[in-house]
Design a protein around this motif. Sequence first.
Motif, mmCIF file in Angstrom:
data_model
loop_
_atom_site.group_PDB
_atom_site.id
_atom_site.type_symbol
_atom_site.label_atom_id
_atom_site.label_comp_id
_atom_site.label_asym_id
_atom_site.label_seq_id
_atom_site.Cartn_x
_atom_site.Cartn_y
_atom_site.Cartn_z
ATOM 1 N N ILE A 168 43.714 38.377 20.100
ATOM 2 C CA ILE A 168 43.445 38.551 18.509
ATOM 3 C C ILE A 168 42.126 37.687 18.236
ATOM 4 O O ILE A 168 41.528 38.421 17.242
ATOM 5 C CB ILE A 168 44.491 37.845 17.790
ATOM 6 C CG1 ILE A 168 45.911 38.725 17.627
ATOM 7 C CG2 ILE A 168 44.443 37.382 16.531
ATOM 8 C CD1 ILE A 168 47.077 38.119 17.311
ATOM 9 N N PHE B 156 55.090 47.303 25.406
ATOM 10 C CA PHE B 156 56.106 45.989 25.888
ATOM 11 C C PHE B 156 56.439 45.418 24.551
ATOM 12 O O PHE B 156 57.709 45.107 24.397
ATOM 13 C CB PHE B 156 55.179 45.040 26.566
ATOM 14 C CG PHE B 156 55.831 43.852 26.786
ATOM 15 C CD1 PHE B 156 56.888 43.716 27.556
ATOM 16 C CD2 PHE B 156 55.360 42.888 26.099
ATOM 17 C CE1 PHE B 156 57.807 42.398 27.734
ATOM 18 C CE2 PHE B 156 56.167 41.447 26.431
ATOM 19 C CZ PHE B 156 57.300 41.392 27.233
ATOM 20 N N PHE C 206 53.725 44.175 34.499
ATOM 21 C CA PHE C 206 52.426 44.335 33.940
ATOM 22 C C PHE C 206 51.618 45.671 34.214
ATOM 23 O O PHE C 206 50.836 46.158 33.495
ATOM 24 C CB PHE C 206 51.680 43.132 34.087
ATOM 25 C CG PHE C 206 50.757 42.665 33.189
ATOM 26 C CD1 PHE C 206 51.103 41.741 32.194
ATOM 27 C CD2 PHE C 206 49.574 43.222 32.898
ATOM 28 C CE1 PHE C 206 50.406 41.292 31.195
ATOM 29 C CE2 PHE C 206 48.669 42.616 32.039
ATOM 30 C CZ PHE C 206 49.132 41.693 31.192
ATOM 31 N N LEU D 62 48.335 35.950 25.664
ATOM 32 C CA LEU D 62 47.642 37.151 26.050
ATOM 33 C C LEU D 62 47.207 37.654 24.542
ATOM 34 O O LEU D 62 46.311 37.939 24.313
ATOM 35 C CB LEU D 62 48.127 38.211 26.705
ATOM 36 C CG LEU D 62 47.546 39.289 27.129
ATOM 37 C CD1 LEU D 62 47.015 39.649 28.642
ATOM 38 C CD2 LEU D 62 48.304 40.401 26.471
ATOM 39 N N GLY D 63 48.243 37.766 23.818
ATOM 40 C CA GLY D 63 48.191 38.387 22.392
ATOM 41 C C GLY D 63 47.158 37.326 21.606
ATOM 42 O O GLY D 63 46.415 37.999 20.815
ATOM 43 N N TYR E 229 48.914 43.221 17.903
ATOM 44 C CA TYR E 229 49.166 41.922 18.641
ATOM 45 C C TYR E 229 49.818 40.856 17.678
ATOM 46 O O TYR E 229 50.491 40.269 18.117
ATOM 47 C CB TYR E 229 47.588 41.420 19.031
ATOM 48 C CG TYR E 229 47.019 42.059 20.306
ATOM 49 C CD1 TYR E 229 47.657 41.979 21.492
ATOM 50 C CD2 TYR E 229 46.054 42.689 20.085
ATOM 51 C CE1 TYR E 229 47.170 42.315 22.446
ATOM 52 C CE2 TYR E 229 45.278 43.187 21.090
ATOM 53 C CZ TYR E 229 46.000 43.290 22.175
ATOM 54 O OH TYR E 229 45.487 43.797 23.397
ATOM 55 N N PHE F 6 45.986 49.766 29.211
ATOM 56 C CA PHE F 6 46.214 48.269 28.884
ATOM 57 C C PHE F 6 46.798 48.398 27.563
ATOM 58 O O PHE F 6 47.676 47.697 27.258
ATOM 59 C CB PHE F 6 44.679 47.589 28.865
ATOM 60 C CG PHE F 6 45.029 46.173 28.629
ATOM 61 C CD1 PHE F 6 45.649 45.196 29.616
ATOM 62 C CD2 PHE F 6 44.563 45.621 27.427
ATOM 63 C CE1 PHE F 6 45.808 44.105 29.304
ATOM 64 C CE2 PHE F 6 44.467 44.125 27.098
ATOM 65 C CZ PHE F 6 45.211 43.559 28.152
ATOM 66 N N ILE G 299 50.536 47.085 26.537
ATOM 67 C CA ILE G 299 50.788 45.953 25.833
ATOM 68 C C ILE G 299 51.863 46.260 24.316
ATOM 69 O O ILE G 299 52.863 45.766 24.345
ATOM 70 C CB ILE G 299 49.746 45.300 25.133
ATOM 71 C CG1 ILE G 299 48.943 44.671 26.361
ATOM 72 C CG2 ILE G 299 50.023 44.113 24.269
ATOM 73 C CD1 ILE G 299 49.476 43.566 26.788
#
Lengths: 576, 362
Positions: free
Chosen positions: A358, B288, B87, A353-354, B338, B281, B285
């Motif tokens: 990205i 997490f 999630f 997902l990351g 990310y 969302f 993330i």
Amino acid sequence: MRRAVKLGLAGGAAMVLVAAIGMVAAFQARMLIDPILPLGTFFLYLVAFIFGWMASKPPVTLEGFEPARAGIRNVLAGAMAGALGGLCVGLLLIVMTTWDLRGVFIALSPELAEILSFGLPVAAAIPVIALVAGAAGALGGAVHLLSPRLRRAVLSALAWVLVFSLFTDIFGQAFTALRLEFLVDFIYTGRGGALTIVGAIVVFAVFFVLYWWMSGRTNTLRQRVQSMPRGQRSRWQIGAAVIILVVLYFVPKIMGPFVSQILVTAGIYLLMALGLNIVVGYAGLLDLGYVAFFAVGAYTTAILTSPQSPAFSPELSVVASIPFVMIAAAVAGILVATPVIRMRGDYLAIVTLGFGEIARILLNSEWLAPYFGGAQGITNIPDLQIGPLTFSTPQDYFYPVFLFVLFAAYVTYALQNSRWGRAWMAMREDESVAEAMGVNIVTAKLSAFVVGAILASFGGSLFASQIGSVFPHTFDIVVSITVLVIIIVGGMGSVPGVALGAIVLIVLPNLLREFSEYQFLFYGVLLIVMMLNRPEGFIPSKRRAQELHSEEMAQDAWLEIYGEKGQPEQVPEGAV
Amino acid sequence: MTEAATVDARPVRRAARITPVSIFLWALRIAALAIILYGSYLSISSGRLSAAQWRDLFVFGISTGSVYALIALGYTMVYGVLRFINFAHGEVFMVGAMMAFYVANALATTTLWTSSPVVSLLIVLVAAMATSTSVAVIVERIAYRPLRGAPRLIPLITSIGASFTIQYLVRGLVGPSTKAFPRMEQLRGTTEILGVVILKSQVVVIVAALVMMAGLYLFVERTRTGKSMRAVSEDPETAALMGIDVDRTIVKVFAIGGAMAGVAGALWGLVFPSLNFFSGFLPGIKAFTSAVLGGIGNIVGAMLGGVSLGIFESVGPSLVLAGYEIPAFSQLKDVVAYAALVLVLIFRPTGILGERLAQERT
């Protein structure tokens, strides 16, 4: 009784939510059966029906015990749950007519009150709502009373009535194209109009008789085909395939550009779903950033073919770009897969997902705009051209998309029982054991990602040339989730299941404009419902279903397990 | 936990041999480190930002980080007990923030908002907590409880479904528009603590988060309920044998996680005053990531992880990306987050305070 009350309240909450998020009001414009049943009202009481059905479902009994006999109690429980749900809606009606809550809940409009109360004053409306909801719930309960054969025929026929009333445009168009206008005039109030009451009854009767007659016969037909000698069987199968191909050849011609466009979109999603099916369904690697590979395909084609692409000047044709698309996708697949080789399960899902996010942010960024065009994207991508044939309209694109889907389906089947396919499935079932048995986890994971990536990139490439432009915001996480929903609803690891999932989940919300607003809500609810009740999907692959129900099986006798495992493994999984 | 899960959980010892994959991973490690170090060197030596500006970024990072930490508690506690990523927790946070927005909006028209800001903030906080807690508990009841003992990916997929469902329910209920949190007069401007100038709202956020986390820590370590939670997370079957009602304990875990997310939602409004149905969302993330960074299943770790991720995310773009003179580097802020997520999961899945749980996962 307690269960009925509980489920009744839950159903009431669900009905109130359905009303409060604006679904009822939004759906009201579409008439299902003219003039008695608009879609909004139908949807509201469908919830009551479902909860009535749930409330009166007989409890699970252990093997060897006599299940409780279905009787009037089921109907009563259903009616009670439904009526309670109706009372909750009545409560909502009181609240929303007393106070104006539209500052917070934008959907609680006077129109909604009008719909909910059937135009009656509030005090009179509440008992009516409770009665109607109770009746819907009682019907839900009564479903349990029917014999399986009758139940199947009734429910299927009702479903067909629903299909006929929802897709009036399509049926109207198809009937007209087939010169059956009199049918349109007979069951509909006009072209694109709602079903008439007579029409609904006719459709119900026809399909009821059909299903009643068919049930008990479909199995023998399948058995007959299977018991044929090999040569005859393959001739039959080829014949069936030819017929299907001929029908499919005429589909875009009959359906016109609007439906063809939707079918093309569904086909592209199906292509992606078949790819993800390999990654998730076969290899068990939950990839939540799958859209990145789609983006790789789309952007590679865009950069290589568009005269507007900033970075690459000699322009190729779309067909010539396909080998490069494959190479780019394979490289992307390896780049994503290598770091995650040591991971499994949920961490892998989050890392992918990351990666997907990205990719999207980088495509969107000012920094890489000289290469990818930033937020403006890349436009002017030429049409697909093969020799003298140019594909420009949605009707034209149906054929190449279909061809690619066939190719992907073939790849999927071919890989199923190959060395790779077995390695993937062994890895899915237990990575450590698979490794101990000599499966090379590194190559298995890399190959799964690469094959999945290439299939998705084909989808991206076709998408880019069909739309003619690519923008980064197209490649959002919701695409990945949509593809995931498709394979989960259809059945992981099963090709017909994935095809069904793509058709239902992409075609339906696009055909019904009202639904597209609530598309993702449906997807979310569907994911939960499927996981709770049928994690193997609607058309499951046998092996996958076994895994998911392994605990239930373990309770049964040894014989069960031996019986299943004793069969030759070569039975094609998709052939359900 | 099921039989299969326990077998799965046994750590796999791999022979330490040099494979192409491990070479690739080492190269990746070194490259990431080199990029970060060289970028930082470039931007510090360029002297683009003054010391005070760096400090501001740092404080901002701490305040967002403490919000992440509060959300991360929900992830980490649920993971500790049920071993799956919830999630939908980001959406639980978003629902709390929505509630906080509407309550604050209603209060902002009254005199209470200006006359006694503490009371009104408390009301906002309690409302947000109550909403998030109930949503978390309902989701657990509907979507997760029937799945005890199912293969691990199934509850993860359900939670993705729950996340979508909540997002689009909220969108349907209150509309897709972006809401602006009302400002509070008393929280405008700055204050000085130990010679450091800080925005007042950030002080409130940091203090509130600290208080909540300290309270939670004491609750888990000192009370009977906390003890049963720890027992269930250690070994649910044995805990059940010892007379702990596992299902009820799990509900409590979800409730507490939800309450913390609700607090985070209310505080979020003070730092970033804009909000829509999709706002849960990204913080989800990031939270997490914080939970993993701190060592999943570990409450203190979640706090540390949250604050470090907050700092990393707020300082990182200016420190690393600006060094390479990337145009519009603030666009890439989320890439930093990310990238942190991916790098942490790949290279340090055990987190800073590596715990037993994390070893099972690698």
